[in-house]
Design an enzyme around this catalytic site. Structure first.
Site, short mmCIF file in Angstrom:
data_model
loop_
_atom_site.label_atom_id
_atom_site.label_comp_id
_atom_site.label_asym_id
_atom_site.label_seq_id
_atom_site.Cartn_x
_atom_site.Cartn_y
_atom_site.Cartn_z
N CYS A 129 0.82 -1.21 0.00
CA CYS A 129 0.00 0.00 0.00
C CYS A 129 0.86 1.26 0.00
O CYS A 129 0.49 2.27 -0.62
CB CYS A 129 -0.93 0.01 1.22
SG CYS A 129 -2.30 -1.16 1.12
N CYS A 212 -6.93 -7.83 -2.50
CA CYS A 212 -7.17 -7.59 -1.07
C CYS A 212 -8.61 -7.16 -0.78
O CYS A 212 -8.88 -6.57 0.27
CB CYS A 212 -6.20 -6.53 -0.54
SG CYS A 212 -4.46 -6.97 -0.72
N CYS A 235 -5.60 1.64 4.04
CA CYS A 235 -4.43 1.48 3.18
C CYS A 235 -3.30 2.42 3.57
O CYS A 235 -2.14 2.17 3.29
CB CYS A 235 -4.80 1.70 1.72
SG CYS A 235 -5.38 3.36 1.34
#
Length: 250
Positions: A129, A212, A235
């Site tokens: 991320c 995800c 994130c």
């Protein structure tokens, strides 16, 4: 000639400005907040919006298009989006007449160094991320004094106390829909006949990267399908990591 303000001074100025804006305008309806913010920041450092073109994106984008369809709309192309999201992005932008869609990609060098096989999400979701979202996000908003998001308090416990106006480093982040409920969202979508991300029909109520993101189970909050089975809930683009990145950039 006056000395250029030091960064801590700019950060404190942003904190003070966000608090003043929250006290004066934070209680207003979303459309009014959008118009006030655009007027305030358009010629004072510039303003943009960030959009994932996800499950809840159409409402804020519709409001922004009505106020100023030339406003920069920043989209982080992580390279891991659902194909449906990319199609929806282009369709919704056309529907609303958005004239300034800005695609922001991850840094190629960082991808080559840390995720050459696109498998980093299986080993280190935080670093994935950081590379695919946080660093590009900091780069995307760095030219602007303020930006909009579509975040809402009901979406997750981490957002329960979120203000409408908040400081992020020396900049202002604006959440016009902070007080909105799922019913408010649905009513606005119907009233304006807005296109919905097709993944919503399959139970994806918060849509991120496809490796995800899972459909939401009955009774769970809208973001429970993100990083399912992990303690991770964000994130990072709305967390202090972005603040640090923007501070470094400044």
């Amino acid at each position: 000639m006056a000395a250029k303000p030091k960064l801590p001074d700019l950060e404190q100025a942003a904190i003070d400005e966000a608090a003043a804006l929250e006290a004066r305008f934070g209680h207003l309806e979303a459309e009014a907040i959008v118009e006030i913010a655009i007027k305030r920041f358009r010629d004072k450092g510039g303003i943009a919006t960030v959009s994932s073109f996800g499950a809840d994106s159409a409402v804020l984008l519709h409001m922004l298009a009505k106020a100023d369809n030339t406003l920069p709309v920043l989209f982080l192309d992580t390279g891991q989006h659902f194909g449906e999201t990319l199609e929806y992005r282009d369709q919704l932008a056309a529907d609303l007449g958005l004239e300034n869609l800005v695609i922001v990609d991850p840094d190629a060098g960082m991808l080559a160094a840390h995720d050459p096989d696109d498998l980093l999400h299986k080993m280190d979701t935080d670093l994935c991320c950081e590379i695919r979202k946080v660093e590009p996000m900091a780069r995307a908003v760095e030219p602007y004094a303020a930006w909009f998001t579509g975040r809402k308090r009901h979406q997750a416990s981490t957002r329960a106390d979120m203000p409408v106006f908040e400081a992020v480093g020396p900049r202002i982040r604006i959440n016009p829909l902070a007080r909105w409920t799922t019913r408010d969202q649905a009513d606005y979508m119907r009233a304006h006949d807005l296109r919905e991300n097709p993944l919503v029909a399959y139970g994806y109520l918060s849509i991120g990267c496809f490796p995800c993101t899972e459909p939401v189970k009955p009774g769970e909050d809208a973001r429970s399908g993100r990083w399912a089975g992990q303690a991770k809930t964000e994130c990072g683009i709305h967390l202090p990591g972005l603040d640090n990145a923007l501070t470094s950039a400044a």
